[in-house]
Design a protein around this motif. Structure first.
Motif, PDB file in Angstrom:
ATOM      1  N   LEU A  79       9.872  47.857  24.695  1.00  0.00           N
ATOM      2  CA  LEU A  79       9.692  48.292  26.083  1.00  0.00           C
ATOM      3  C   LEU A  79       8.208  48.351  26.431  1.00  0.00           C
ATOM      4  N   ALA A  80       7.403  48.746  25.426  1.00  0.00           N
ATOM      5  CA  ALA A  80       5.971  48.892  25.687  1.00  0.00           C
ATOM      6  C   ALA A  80       5.217  47.573  25.576  1.00  0.00           C
ATOM      7  N   GLY A  81       5.883  46.526  25.081  1.00  0.00           N
ATOM      8  CA  GLY A  81       5.226  45.227  24.930  1.00  0.00           C
ATOM      9  C   GLY A  81       4.186  45.186  23.820  1.00  0.00           C
ATOM     10  N   SER A 133       8.946  59.355  26.699  1.00  0.00           N
ATOM     11  CA  SER A 133       9.667  59.819  27.874  1.00  0.00           C
ATOM     12  C   SER A 133       9.199  59.066  29.118  1.00  0.00           C
ATOM     13  N   LYS A 134       7.903  58.920  29.243  1.00  0.00           N
ATOM     14  CA  LYS A 134       7.329  58.205  30.399  1.00  0.00           C
ATOM     15  C   LYS A 134       7.765  56.744  30.382  1.00  0.00           C
ATOM     16  N   LEU A 135       7.692  56.137  29.200  1.00  0.00           N
ATOM     17  CA  LEU A 135       8.065  54.736  29.030  1.00  0.00           C
ATOM     18  C   LEU A 135       9.518  54.516  29.439  1.00  0.00           C
ATOM     19  N   GLU A 153      10.022  54.903  33.204  1.00  0.00           N
ATOM     20  CA  GLU A 153       9.497  53.752  33.952  1.00  0.00           C
ATOM     21  C   GLU A 153      10.361  52.521  33.784  1.00  0.00           C
ATOM     22  N   LYS A 154      10.659  52.189  32.522  1.00  0.00           N
ATOM     23  CA  LYS A 154      11.330  50.915  32.263  1.00  0.00           C
ATOM     24  C   LYS A 154      12.844  50.985  32.429  1.00  0.00           C
ATOM     25  N   LEU A 155      13.417  52.172  32.242  1.00  0.00           N
ATOM     26  CA  LEU A 155      14.873  52.256  32.305  1.00  0.00           C
ATOM     27  C   LEU A 155      15.364  52.934  33.578  1.00  0.00           C
ATOM     28  N   GLY A 156      14.424  53.403  34.389  1.00  0.00           N
ATOM     29  CA  GLY A 156      14.798  54.030  35.655  1.00  0.00           C
ATOM     30  C   GLY A 156      15.591  55.305  35.493  1.00  0.00           C
TER      31      GLY A 156
END
Lengths: 227, 474, 257
Positions: free
Chosen positions: B143-145, B164-166, B169-172
């Motif tokens: 997810l973070a690339g 948590s932030k990741l 952001e990525k999973l809505g």
């Protein structure tokens, strides 16, 4: 393309190993007789093994129910079903479980039986019930061998896995296990497509090293040990 | 995420400035180190096990062609297919090819260093095939690339706030605080991926030649799902992962978990031999073993560094390395880090891509102490240093080579050695501080004196004093 | 454990190491003092310079080999000329000792004649503490020192030569010493020869950890058996004005009340 690579790789390896002395250093082992020895030692140590096994199971967050006999085992299963409000189950059609007629009894208790043939449906089962082929005392490990009556997903997809273990399943350590398995292979038993070692429920420490159970595999593991 | 070149000095300095990484590294390595120590102490004949494990690996590697052929035969006999990939590009091509042939729309992957090595995910993406990492740490990294930071715990540097932030952001999804909640999210998301995937790709910790069995060790259960649920299973396995006999697994599994995390056994070990049998109820219909060379056969040819191939990827060397503890995985520039990264990255990628790595070690040997197959890292590093020096005849090493020439000339002639010491005593005076030590020196020695005092050349060297004391009684 | 035959006298040739010779002659002097006090005949071959390790560790193995050959001839020739005595080569450095005892085998593995010399020399070569404990069977050399001491295990000494307990026994036998084991006493201090200059920030971060452990141990004196480590740790302690004394084991053992 892959065929040429095969030749290329083998060629590079052979060339690289030119001049390297390659004597076979492995001793011939007689696994049949080693297995006999092992079985003897296991029988001699059985009560110690049981204690060790139960202790190790608890070390790896496995819930242990020691049941003195079939009746007690079934009662504790019923208790678990009530406590956790389980509605459906998947089960192995394996020898011992058939002998004790567990599947029918659970159906009689109004639990829905779910087949392992449909992966989406078995994922929705509340509990998967199996027995074990072997149990390793040293590490608290359950050994499950896949075959026509023992599908893999029963111990994998439902959130709870319950395994019924009997004293005769026990071996002392992983060494014992492989001696026994090898002796059977030698007697040309077809090897299983999948043997699985299960030591506790699914876990991870990937988030800040804090232990969390139940990532992808079952969150809870119960062993009903039939004394 | 593509590999270009290792920039150890640069990346390590960045890592040293990163306070939360420093904290995470200390926690992880301390934890794993003490767990491993405890677990190995519990086994009375631990040292014998290490010796035996090394011997088996040595025998296998020294007869690798033979064992590869036995493995191939065994896999075929049990209904699997074997593919040989000489490099990363071919391996990706083969695996994507298998996917295309099987009309695969989505792939689930369990943790595999080899698949990172060949950058399989980008090949899938280029082919328009969806691929999802299922190991929680790898899922986070995907997810973070990023590249993984540690062989066993890929997402070390990330705090739960980062994750948590990741996720949100990525999973809505809303922000979650606790690891259990984050794990639950991952479990649910990934469960549906598993059930819908057409293909599962795994690595393997071991491949048994005798039976054609591949062994996958894990704690989460995602490898079991990856290798059981989808109808096609592809295992990418480096050719060095072979072991000869089924019973050898007893030894290797005993040393692997204890060395890696200090567990007596990892939660799940899957022993997979071919696809499902016709009578099995579940399991994949197709099993493909892709054997990966990608430079391993070249390492074989070098007697001094051949033991680099014995590695069973436990990560113990990382946890014990005083350098890794400070700089973390990303400093090593590629998928393999720590001592094992320092020795195989230059060999697999080429020494010109990673000339710093063999020198990024103080040669302390702590890795050698804990390696379950007793890889002599310092010995291999010294050999690689020799290779680096030999490969750069001119260029940036000119000054160093000159320095070595001068040093050699000095120590080959006692009279020159003595004169040099005497002259140094006088020439050092401008840099001598009030504490009698040298507080600064010209480049490159300024790299020392920036942070430390350097000792001063003594007025009277030992050999000069000797003349006076040699006749003294005791 | 070797017992010296009382009928054959012992003679030690000092392998001084270029570091001690040039920067820390007092360490060599201390070594000589301690050995003589124990009744050992001590000598020093003046042609010696370096064992070749700096080049070897930096990848310049051809250069290292030439220097190593020189070292070998010097010591081999001298020791062969002493048939009536039990001769030894004693060295105040774990890393230089392991160069001779461990790495020379690698360097000369393809030259049988030189390998002979290597084996002749390496069986006689001992690190200083090892010599005291295993050849002279002595842990109490009669030293006196008032202080709280902690000990740093230098990497080559510990891991290549397996020497761990001997130095501690020697330290604890010094009258007036209180010994405190520090945490991470066997972690590398960050020296690693040219490593300390090639990757100075990494080296210093390892050093920071070591210094923290020294301070936390409550010791006022740091002892070790390698001047490489001690010049690294000592260099940071003096720069940061941390009042911990730094001392080679030989210096400690030469101290008298």
């Amino acid at each position: 393309m892959s065929k040429n690579s095969r030749e290329e790789i083998l060629h590079t390896i052979r060339k690289g190993l030119e001049g390297v002395g390659s004597e076979e250093t492995f001793e011939e082992r007689n696994f049949q007789s080693e297995a006999q020895e092992v079985h003897k030692l296991i029988d001699e140590n059985q009560s110690g093994l049981i204690t060790k096994f139960v202790g190790e199971l608890k070390n790896v967050n496995t819930n242990v129910i020691e049941a003195g006999g079939e009746e007690k085992a079934k009662n504790s299963l019923q208790y678990l079903i009530k406590e956790k409000e389980l509605k459906s189950f998947a089960i192995w059609e394996s020898q011992f479980l058939k002998e004790i007629n567990l599947k029918q009894e659970l159906k009689d208790s109004r639990l829905k039986v779910i087949t392992a043939k449909n992966k989406n449906r078995i994922a929705k089962a509340d509990i998967g019930i199996t027995e074990v082929d072997y149990a390793i005392a040293d590490t608290g490990t359950l050994v499950l061998i896949a075959d026509k009556n023992q599908p893999r997903s029963v111990s994998l997809l439902p959130p709870i896995h319950l395994a019924i273990v009997r004293p005769e399943n026990l071996v002392r350590n992983i060494n014992d296990l492989f001696i026994i398995l090898k002796s059977k292979l030698g007697a040309s038993e077809d090897i299983t497509s999948c043997m699985t070692f299960i030591t506790g429920p699914s876990r991870t420490a990937d988030i800040e090293l804090s232990l969390t159970l139940g990532v992808h595999g079952p969150k809870e593991l119960y062993v009903v040990f039939l004394l | 995420m593509g590999f270009e070149e290792v920039r150890f000095e640069q990346d390590s300095e960045k890592a040293l400035r990163n306070k939360s990484l420093q904290k995470a590294l200390v926690n992880v390595t301390n934890r794993f180190r003490s767990a491993r120590n405890k677990a190995s102490e519990e086994v009375p004949d631990w040292e014998d096990l290490r010796t035996s494990a090394r011997e088996i690996k040595k025998e296998t590697i020294e007869n690798l062609d033979k064992y590869l052929l036995i493995l191939e035969e065994s896999v075929k006999r049990t209904g699997g297919k074997v593919h040989w990939a000489k490099d990363a590009e071919e391996a990706s091509r083969i695996i994507v090819g298998i996917a295309r042939e099987g009309n695969v729309k989505s792939v689930v992957k369990s943790k595999s260093m080899a698949t990172e090595e060949i950058e399989l995910n980008s090949s899938f993406e280029d082919a328009g095939i969806k691929v999802v990492e299922t190991d929680l740490g790898e899922y986070i990294i995907q997810l973070a690339g990023e590249h993984p930071s540690h062989i066993i715990a890929p997402a070390i540097p990330k705090t739960k706030e980062d994750i948590s932030k990741l996720f949100s952001e990525k999973l809505g999804i809303p922000h979650y605080d606790k690891p259990e909640e984050l794990t639950k999210v991952a479990r649910e998301r990934l469960r549906s991926e598993f059930l819908n995937a057409d293909m599962g790709v795994s690595g393997a910790n071991f491949a048994v030649a005798e039976t054609g069995t591949i062994v996958v060790v894990e704690n989460e259960g995602n490898a079991r799902l990856t290798t059981t649920v989808p109808k096609i299973h592809v295992a990418l396995v480096g050719i060095e992962k072979l072991i000869p006999h089924y019973e050898d697994l007893s030894l290797f599994l005993t040393v692997l978990a204890r060395s890696a995390t200090g567990q007596k056994s990892s939660t799940y070990v899957s022993f997979i031999t071919g696809p499902k049998r016709s009578t099995d109820i579940d399991g994949p219909e197709e099993f493909h073993l892709v054997l990966l060379d990608n430079g391993r056969s070249k390492i074989l040819a070098s007697e001094e560094t051949r033991e680099s191939l014995y590695c069973i990827r436990c990560g113990a060397c990382l946890n014990n390395c005083p350098v890794y503890r400070k700089v973390g995985g990303h400093s090593y520039g590629w998928v393999y880090s720590g001592p094992i990264g320092a020795i195989i990255t230059p060999q697999l990628m080429g020494i010109d891509k990673a000339p710093e790595l063999p020198f990024a070690s103080s040669l302390c040997g702590a890795c050698h102490d804990v390696c379950p197959v007793k890889i002599d890292f310092p010995k291999v590093l010294l050999e690689l240093r020799k290779n680096v020096v030999e490969s750069k005849k001119g260029g940036t090493r000119v000054l160093e080579r000159l320095g070595i020439r001068l040093w050699r000339f000095t120590v080959e002639h006692e009279s020159i050695y003595k004169i040099t010491n005497k002259l140094s005593y006088y020439f050092q005076l401008p840099w001598k501080g009030s504490n009698g030590k040298l507080n600064s020196l010209p480049y490159p020695f300024s790299r020392w004196t920036d942070q430390r005092d350097f000792p001063a050349v003594a007025k009277k060297t030992f050999r000069e004093t000797w003349k006076e004391i040699k006749h003294e009684a005791g | 454990m070797q017992l010296n035959n009382p009928k054959r006298p012992l003679k030690v040739y000092i392998f001084i190491t270029c570091l001690v010779d040039t920067f820390f002659p007092e360490v060599g002097e201390s070594m000589v003092k301690v050995l003589k006090a124990l009744g050992v005949e001590v000598d020093f071959i003046e042609e010696q310079t370096c064992c070749g390790q700096p080049a070897f560790n930096s990848g310049y193995q051809d250069d290292a080999r030439v220097v190593a050959e020189r070292f070998l001839s010097i010591f081999d020739k001298t020791l062969r000329d002493e048939p009536g005595k039990d001769t030894y080569i004693v060295c105040p450095s774990g890393s230089c000792t392991s160069m001779v005892k461990v790495f020379y085998e690698d360097i000369f593995k393809n030259s049988p004649e030189l390998l002979n010399k290597v084996r002749h020399i390496s069986q006689k070569t001992f690190e200083f503490s090892e010599f005291l404990v295993t050849v002279l069977n002595t842990v109490d050399v009669g030293a006196e020192y008032s202080g709280v001491i902690t000990y740093h295990d230098s990497c080559h000494l510990l891991r290549e030569l397996g020497i761990k307990d001997g130095p501690r026994e020697l330290i604890k036998s010094v009258k007036g010493v209180e010994f405190k084991e520090m945490e991470l006493h066997d972690a590398c201090c960050g020296f690693g020869g040219t490593f300390s200059i090639k990757f100075p920030k990494v080296s210093v971060s390892m050093l920071d950890e070591k210094i923290e452990c020294i301070i936390n141990s409550g010791a006022d004196t740091l002892v070790s058996s390698d001047m490489g480590c001690l010049m690294n740790i000592g260099g940071a302690l003096s720069r940061r004005k941390i009042p911990v004394k730094v001392m080679h084991l030989a210096e400690l053992l030469a101290k008298r009340g």
